[in-house]
Design a protein around this motif. Structure first.
Motif, PDB file in Angstrom:
ATOM      1  N   ARG A 130     -26.147  11.598  36.796  1.00 20.10           N
ATOM      2  CA  ARG A 130     -25.223  11.069  35.800  1.00 20.10           C
ATOM      3  C   ARG A 130     -24.097  12.059  35.579  1.00 20.10           C
ATOM      4  NH1 ARG A 130     -24.876  13.263  30.614  1.00 20.10           N
ATOM      5  NH2 ARG A 130     -24.011  11.697  29.457  1.00 20.10           N
ATOM      6  N   GLU A 131     -24.472  13.349  36.014  1.00 22.68           N
ATOM      7  CA  GLU A 131     -23.274  14.354  35.680  1.00 22.68           C
ATOM      8  C   GLU A 131     -22.198  14.012  36.739  1.00 22.68           C
ATOM      9  OE1 GLU A 131     -21.641  17.167  34.139  1.00 22.68           O
ATOM     10  OE2 GLU A 131     -23.350  16.410  33.091  1.00 22.68           O
ATOM     11  N   VAL A 132     -22.626  13.524  37.902  1.00 22.06           N
ATOM     12  CA  VAL A 132     -21.448  13.208  38.924  1.00 22.06           C
ATOM     13  C   VAL A 132     -20.629  12.183  38.486  1.00 22.06           C
ATOM     14  CG1 VAL A 132     -21.159  12.108  41.189  1.00 22.06           C
ATOM     15  CG2 VAL A 132     -22.685  14.049  40.935  1.00 22.06           C
ATOM     16  N   ILE A 133     -21.293  11.155  37.482  1.00 25.51           N
ATOM     17  CA  ILE A 133     -20.490   9.901  36.842  1.00 25.51           C
ATOM     18  C   ILE A 133     -19.638  10.529  35.674  1.00 25.51           C
ATOM     19  CG2 ILE A 133     -20.673   7.863  35.505  1.00 25.51           C
ATOM     20  CD1 ILE A 133     -23.196   7.252  37.136  1.00 25.51           C
ATOM     21  N   VAL A 134     -19.980  11.410  34.882  1.00 28.05           N
ATOM     22  CA  VAL A 134     -19.539  12.005  33.904  1.00 28.05           C
ATOM     23  C   VAL A 134     -18.062  12.635  34.662  1.00 28.05           C
ATOM     24  CG1 VAL A 134     -19.542  13.844  32.345  1.00 28.05           C
ATOM     25  CG2 VAL A 134     -21.359  12.453  32.570  1.00 28.05           C
ATOM     26  N   ARG A 135     -18.340  13.724  35.315  1.00 33.72           N
ATOM     27  CA  ARG A 135     -17.226  14.186  36.132  1.00 33.72           C
ATOM     28  C   ARG A 135     -16.333  13.194  36.922  1.00 33.72           C
ATOM     29  NH1 ARG A 135     -20.772  18.937  38.264  1.00 33.72           N
ATOM     30  NH2 ARG A 135     -20.370  17.858  40.488  1.00 33.72           N
ATOM     31  N   ALA A 136     -16.675  12.270  37.490  1.00 32.88           N
ATOM     32  CA  ALA A 136     -15.634  11.565  38.218  1.00 32.88           C
ATOM     33  C   ALA A 136     -14.728  10.781  37.067  1.00 32.88           C
ATOM     34  CB  ALA A 136     -16.753  10.539  38.740  1.00 32.88           C
ATOM     35  N   TYR A 137     -15.336  10.401  36.029  1.00 31.24           N
ATOM     36  CA  TYR A 137     -14.663   9.586  34.806  1.00 31.24           C
ATOM     37  C   TYR A 137     -13.724  10.730  34.186  1.00 31.24           C
ATOM     38  CZ  TYR A 137     -16.250   5.130  35.168  1.00 31.24           C
ATOM     39  OH  TYR A 137     -16.376   3.799  35.553  1.00 31.24           O
ATOM     40  N   SER A 138     -13.985  11.807  34.210  1.00 29.02           N
ATOM     41  CA  SER A 138     -13.073  12.976  33.778  1.00 29.02           C
ATOM     42  C   SER A 138     -12.038  13.353  34.702  1.00 29.02           C
ATOM     43  CB  SER A 138     -14.036  14.069  32.800  1.00 29.02           C
ATOM     44  OG  SER A 138     -13.743  15.139  33.604  1.00 29.02           O
ATOM     45  N   ILE A 148     -14.027   6.234  27.184  1.00 32.18           N
ATOM     46  CA  ILE A 148     -15.548   5.741  28.083  1.00 32.18           C
ATOM     47  C   ILE A 148     -16.392   6.455  27.220  1.00 32.18           C
ATOM     48  CG2 ILE A 148     -16.386   6.590  30.144  1.00 32.18           C
ATOM     49  CD1 ILE A 148     -13.859   4.944  30.837  1.00 32.18           C
ATOM     50  N   PRO A 149     -17.422   5.610  26.979  1.00 33.64           N
ATOM     51  CA  PRO A 149     -18.601   5.767  25.952  1.00 33.64           C
ATOM     52  C   PRO A 149     -19.405   6.951  26.835  1.00 33.64           C
ATOM     53  CG  PRO A 149     -18.841   3.702  27.151  1.00 33.64           C
ATOM     54  CD  PRO A 149     -17.527   4.252  27.444  1.00 33.64           C
ATOM     55  N   GLU A 150     -20.315   7.455  26.268  1.00 33.30           N
ATOM     56  CA  GLU A 150     -21.201   8.246  26.720  1.00 33.30           C
ATOM     57  C   GLU A 150     -21.942   7.860  28.022  1.00 33.30           C
ATOM     58  OE1 GLU A 150     -23.497  11.232  24.290  1.00 33.30           O
ATOM     59  OE2 GLU A 150     -25.123  10.935  25.449  1.00 33.30           O
ATOM     60  N   VAL A 151     -22.093   8.438  29.212  1.00 31.34           N
ATOM     61  CA  VAL A 151     -22.545   7.632  30.098  1.00 31.34           C
ATOM     62  C   VAL A 151     -24.127   7.520  29.870  1.00 31.34           C
ATOM     63  CG1 VAL A 151     -23.035   8.141  32.670  1.00 31.34           C
ATOM     64  CG2 VAL A 151     -20.652   8.463  31.812  1.00 31.34           C
TER      65      VAL A 151
END
Ligand SMILES: C[S@@+](CC[C@H](N)C(=O)[O-])C[C@H]1O[C@@H](n2cnc3c(N)ncnc32)[C@H](O)[C@@H]1O
Length: 459
Positions: A130-138, A148-151
């Motif tokens: 999940r953290e990887v997705i959060v960082r990719a979007y940021s 982008i809503p909370e992943v």
């Protein structure tokens, strides 16, 4: 770079002329260096990132595979790049709070480049993804805060080992001269480009491991006849007796053989060498999720209830996985696919599953926009491109067409985040609302994550 910034180190990244990639310069090789360091981050490629405090007071960032935050490890630095160094993992001096080496099931852990997260409890693997997705979007989406809503939480795979229904071990042979009888057959050594001998793979299914062991002996016995290296193919196939529901597994080793696979009650057939998802245990969860997202009402307003779009375009449809599993929720499905073999499989899979409302078109996904007759306002699109994501030709045509809903499934969240940024930052796409972004774990024990983003066009 985030870590370097937090330590006050230079982050002067050079980019290529087109601005699309970073230039990472390598310093002259200085031989090996052993060091002990604390690991503070876990990268999107599943490698630990540590801070190496050298005796002369300088600080180096070192990437150490098979380590996780909280670990203190011994490592052998073998390459120094401009902003960080690469090291081989040597040993754990003291394990961090999350580390549990009793979970490791593969004897080649720390050697094989395949599954680096085995020492991390599964729940934490999912949190990391999940953290990887959060960082990719940021890092790659580049839209204002709040867009982008909370992943969402990553949805796990029912099987954490023994799930891979496809395995491709390989071997190299010398260009000239004698081929040794003990030529390694297996997978690439972590951080290097040579193959190490590996006789079983615990993330592959039991049936595949069984056949792989036998095939290794056959290949070894004939190794001198190979002029070049080769990749072996193992693909699990399952036949089900439709009256008793008894199943029988077999393993295809020829790329032209036909594989049969079930996803819920749907049966798919495809050539063993062609694309199909490799973890059948997670497919019911993913296809049901995608289907549920297509059905979200467009508006829940008590005065103006608007049902979900009734047409579906499945760009990059492969053998019809989403077109077929989602066909009952819409009036009409059009799938588009660049591989001739996959499009004919999709057509026959639809026939075999008695799906009468799906048709499949051969060609580049971008051609679909010339053929779509359905009104954009009543059309959903599934995008499931290869790792490189969608190209700008496709995205521009999508932005001219503006489907009411987009469900973007991706095996590379970094290109997905980039593509969503492209859509949302374009004036034509600024009316899209991002309903959700969440990961699915198709490959437990590895760093890979599949990401599903859902967008709906506002009125
Ligand atoms: C990640 S796979 C997804 C397939 C399918 N959705 C599934 O889950 O089985 C991507 C598919 O896109 C196809 N593809 C690649 N480039 C394409 C293009 N430019 N236009 C259409 N299809 C393409 C590939 O052949 C492959 O079948």
């Amino acid at each position: 770079m985030e870590l370097r910034k937090s330590l006050g180190l230079a982050v002067d990244l050079k980019t290529s002329e087109d601005g699309n990639s970073f230039i990472i310069e390598q310093r002259p090789p200085a031989g090996f260096r052993y060091t002990e360091l604390d690991v503070v981050k876990l990268s999107s490629t599943g490698d630990g990132i540590g801070i190496d405090r050298l005796e002369d007071g300088t600080i180096e960032i070192v990437v150490v595979p098979y380590s996780i935050p909280g670990d203190r490890v011994k490592a052998k630095v073998y390459k120094t790049l401009e902003h960080y160094s690469l090291a081989d993992f040597e040993e754990v001096i003291s394990g961090g709070p999350a580390r549990d080496d009793s979970l490791v099931k593969c004897r080649y852990f720390t050697q094989c480049a395949g599954c680096q997260l085995q020492m991390l409890p599964y729940e934490q693997q999912l949190r990391h993804k999940r953290e990887v997705i959060v960082r990719a979007y940021s890092n790659f989406c580049r839209v204002s805060d709040g867009i982008i809503p909370e992943v969402g939480d990553t949805i796990g795979s029912p099987l954490e080992y023994g799930y891979r229904t496809k395995l491709t071990p390989h071997f190299d042979v010398p260009r000239k001269g004698h081929v040794p009888a003990d030529t390694p057959i297996g997978f690439t050594k972590k951080g290097r480009s040579y193959v190490i001998d590996i006789e079983e793979c615990p993330i592959a299914t039991l049936a595949i491991n069984d056949v792989y062991k036998k095939e290794r002996i056959r290949v070894r016995d004939n190794i001198s006849s190979y002029k070049r290296g080769a990749t072996l193919l193992f693909r699990e196939s399952m036949e089900m007796d439709e009256t008793t529901n008894d199943t029988q597994k077999s393993v295809c080793i020829d790329s032209k053989d036909t594989v049969t696979e079930y996803v819920n009650s749907y049966r798919f057939k495809y050539p063993a060498g062609d694309f199909f998802q490799c973890n059948s245990s997670v497919l019911p969860r993913v296809t049901e999720y995608v289907n549920s997202q297509l059905q979200l009402p467009l508006s829940n307003d008590e005065y103006k209830s608007m049902p979900a779009p009734k047409y579906l375009v499945d760009a990059y449809c492969g053998s019809g996985l989403f077109s077929i599993t989602c066909s009952q929720s819409v009036e009409e499905v059009i799938g588009v696919e660049i591989s001739h073999k996959s499009v004919s499989c999709a057509t026959s899979n639809a026939q075999e599953n008695k799906i009468a409302n799906a048709e499949f078109v051969l060609g580049d996904a971008a051609v679909i926009f010339k053929k779509i007759r359905t009104p954009p306002n009543e059309t959903s699109m599934i995008l499931d491109p290869p790792r490189k994501g969608c190209d700008s030709n496709f995205l521009n045509q999508l932005l001219d067409y503006l489907p009411r809903r987009i469900v973007y499934v991706s095996c590379n969240v970094h290109t997905q985040a980039r593509d969503l940024g492209y859509i949302l930052n374009d004036p034509r796409g600024s009316n899209y609302y991002v309903n959700s972004v969440r990961g699915f774990d198709f490959f437990p024990q590895t760093h890979h994550v599949e990401s599903v983003a859902v967008l709906t066009l506002r009125d």
